[in-house]
Motif scaffolding. Structure first.
Motif, PDB file in Angstrom:
ATOM      1  N   VAL A 111      39.942  26.099 -49.891  1.00 23.72           N
ATOM      2  CA  VAL A 111      38.917  25.659 -50.837  1.00 23.72           C
ATOM      3  C   VAL A 111      38.467  26.871 -51.652  1.00 23.72           C
ATOM      4  O   VAL A 111      38.876  27.999 -51.380  1.00 23.72           O
ATOM      5  N   GLY A 112      37.634  26.636 -52.632  1.00 21.91           N
ATOM      6  CA  GLY A 112      37.125  27.730 -53.445  1.00 21.91           C
ATOM      7  C   GLY A 112      36.008  28.492 -52.755  1.00 21.91           C
ATOM      8  O   GLY A 112      35.340  27.968 -51.852  1.00 21.91           O
ATOM      9  N   THR A 113      35.789  29.722 -53.194  1.00 23.60           N
ATOM     10  CA  THR A 113      34.734  30.549 -52.604  1.00 23.60           C
ATOM     11  C   THR A 113      33.367  29.932 -52.823  1.00 23.60           C
ATOM     12  O   THR A 113      32.501  29.989 -51.934  1.00 23.60           O
ATOM     13  N   GLU A 114      33.139  29.339 -53.982  1.00 27.28           N
ATOM     14  CA  GLU A 114      31.846  28.710 -54.254  1.00 27.28           C
ATOM     15  C   GLU A 114      31.583  27.547 -53.305  1.00 27.28           C
ATOM     16  O   GLU A 114      30.447  27.310 -52.897  1.00 27.28           O
ATOM     17  N   THR A 115      32.654  26.821 -52.955  1.00 27.14           N
ATOM     18  CA  THR A 115      32.507  25.729 -51.993  1.00 27.14           C
ATOM     19  C   THR A 115      32.079  26.276 -50.639  1.00 27.14           C
ATOM     20  O   THR A 115      31.211  25.701 -49.958  1.00 27.14           O
ATOM     21  N   VAL A 116      32.684  27.386 -50.240  1.00 32.89           N
ATOM     22  CA  VAL A 116      32.308  28.015 -48.972  1.00 32.89           C
ATOM     23  C   VAL A 116      30.846  28.450 -49.006  1.00 32.89           C
ATOM     24  O   VAL A 116      30.092  28.233 -48.050  1.00 32.89           O
ATOM     25  N   LYS A 117      30.433  29.039 -50.112  1.00 42.24           N
ATOM     26  CA  LYS A 117      29.037  29.471 -50.232  1.00 42.24           C
ATOM     27  C   LYS A 117      28.084  28.290 -50.074  1.00 42.24           C
ATOM     28  O   LYS A 117      27.031  28.407 -49.450  1.00 42.24           O
ATOM     29  N   SER A 118      28.463  27.154 -50.637  1.00 45.71           N
ATOM     30  CA  SER A 118      27.626  25.954 -50.513  1.00 45.71           C
ATOM     31  C   SER A 118      27.527  25.503 -49.055  1.00 45.71           C
ATOM     32  O   SER A 118      26.443  25.139 -48.572  1.00 45.71           O
ATOM     33  N   HIS A 119      28.670  25.545 -48.357  1.00 37.77           N
ATOM     34  CA  HIS A 119      28.665  25.158 -46.942  1.00 37.77           C
ATOM     35  C   HIS A 119      27.843  26.141 -46.111  1.00 37.77           C
ATOM     36  O   HIS A 119      27.101  25.728 -45.203  1.00 37.77           O
ATOM     37  N   ALA A 147      35.361  34.842 -48.682  1.00 40.66           N
ATOM     38  CA  ALA A 147      36.686  34.772 -49.300  1.00 40.66           C
ATOM     39  C   ALA A 147      37.755  34.424 -48.265  1.00 40.66           C
ATOM     40  O   ALA A 147      38.665  33.632 -48.537  1.00 40.66           O
ATOM     41  N   GLU A 148      37.652  35.008 -47.078  1.00 37.06           N
ATOM     42  CA  GLU A 148      38.625  34.726 -46.023  1.00 37.06           C
ATOM     43  C   GLU A 148      38.498  33.290 -45.512  1.00 37.06           C
ATOM     44  O   GLU A 148      39.494  32.638 -45.207  1.00 37.06           O
ATOM     45  N   ILE A 149      37.260  32.800 -45.444  1.00 34.99           N
ATOM     46  CA  ILE A 149      37.049  31.405 -45.040  1.00 34.99           C
ATOM     47  C   ILE A 149      37.652  30.463 -46.068  1.00 34.99           C
ATOM     48  O   ILE A 149      38.275  29.448 -45.717  1.00 34.99           O
ATOM     49  N   ALA A 150      37.491  30.804 -47.336  1.00 35.70           N
ATOM     50  CA  ALA A 150      38.049  29.969 -48.406  1.00 35.70           C
ATOM     51  C   ALA A 150      39.559  29.844 -48.269  1.00 35.70           C
ATOM     52  O   ALA A 150      40.129  28.760 -48.453  1.00 35.70           O
ATOM     53  N   VAL A 151      40.221  30.949 -47.927  1.00 36.40           N
ATOM     54  CA  VAL A 151      41.674  30.916 -47.749  1.00 36.40           C
ATOM     55  C   VAL A 151      42.041  30.041 -46.561  1.00 36.40           C
ATOM     56  O   VAL A 151      42.976  29.232 -46.624  1.00 36.40           O
ATOM     57  N   LYS A 152      41.310  30.196 -45.466  1.00 34.17           N
ATOM     58  CA  LYS A 152      41.600  29.422 -44.257  1.00 34.17           C
ATOM     59  C   LYS A 152      41.456  27.923 -44.496  1.00 34.17           C
ATOM     60  O   LYS A 152      42.258  27.113 -44.017  1.00 34.17           O
ATOM     61  N   LEU A 153      40.427  27.540 -45.232  1.00 35.16           N
ATOM     62  CA  LEU A 153      40.134  26.122 -45.437  1.00 35.16           C
ATOM     63  C   LEU A 153      40.754  25.559 -46.717  1.00 35.16           C
ATOM     64  O   LEU A 153      40.609  24.371 -47.004  1.00 35.16           O
TER      65      LEU A 153
END
Length: 216
Positions: A179-187, A171-177
């Motif tokens: 993007v959505g949380t699901e996108t972060v999970k994919s990465h 969730a914190e990465i999503a805010v930094k970038l």
């Protein structure tokens, strides 16, 4: 559904303290205890915990071997949270490399213990960047750099790995970038796959060992 926790520590007082802290929470339940790592696999199979809070230094089977045994012998293994006295302990580092999902100091405050269990159960890792960096410098291997270079991460995957290494949650990465949380999970999944890492903890260790992540 509550988070079911198995406590593994050879000191009864430590187990009692962790039980008291965790069972004070409505969403956490301690389902069992063990005094040695040798008892972990049978208890995991019997009780089906979501998280194992595991001491690293125990007399018969230490937390490193117990972690390996769980990951090797259980089809759907729980998350493993190493609980340790010293953050710069080689045992801690070897447990992380064996597949543990993070570590927590025994002197942690009750709120930190509860947060750690919830975080691990949710699929994030619990790492302290400064401590992991020091452990990687002391106990890292020389082949990590070549392995990470061969992974050929995209720029965005590299960004995600750097933020993972700073201890940020999805969730914190999503805010930094932005993007959505699901996108972060994919990465994150792509990073793990390319690095051949079981989980984000092992990916972060590879990042530190290789020098991909350096002190700010």
């Amino acid at each position: 559904m509550p988070v079911n926790v198995l406590l593994v520590d050879d000191e009864p007082l430590v187990r009692a303290g962790l039980r008291a802290v965790l069972e004070a929470q409505p969403d956490i339940r301690v389902v069992g205890e063990a005094a040695d790592g040798a008892a972990v696999v049978p208890l995991v199979r019997q009780l089906g915990p979501d998280v194992v809070a595991m001491d690293v230094r125990m007399p018969l089977m230490d937390g490193i071997e117990a972690t390996r045994a769980v990951l090797r012998g259980v089809s759907a293994p729980p998350k493993i949270l190493v609980v340790t006295t010293f953050e710069n302990d080689e045992y801690v580092y070897e447990a992380l490399r064996a597949g543990a999902d993070g570590f927590l100091l025994k002197r942690a405050r009750p709120a930190e213990i509860v947060h750690a269990v919830r975080l691990i159960a949710a699929g994030d890792s619990l790492l302290f960047p400064a401590a992991v960096r020091a452990l990687a410098a002391a106990y890292g291997n020389a082949t990590a750099r070549k392995g990470l270079e061969a992974a050929r991460l995209t720029d965005r995957e590299a960004d995600v790995l750097r933020l993972m290494a700073r201890g940020l949650t999805n969730a914190e990465i999503a805010v930094k970038l932005v993007v959505g949380t699901e996108t972060v999970k994919s990465h994150v999944s792509a990073v793990l796959g390319k690095l051949g890492a079981r989980d984000r903890t092992q990916a972060v260790i590879a990042a530190y060992e290789s020098g991909f992540v350096t002190p700010a």
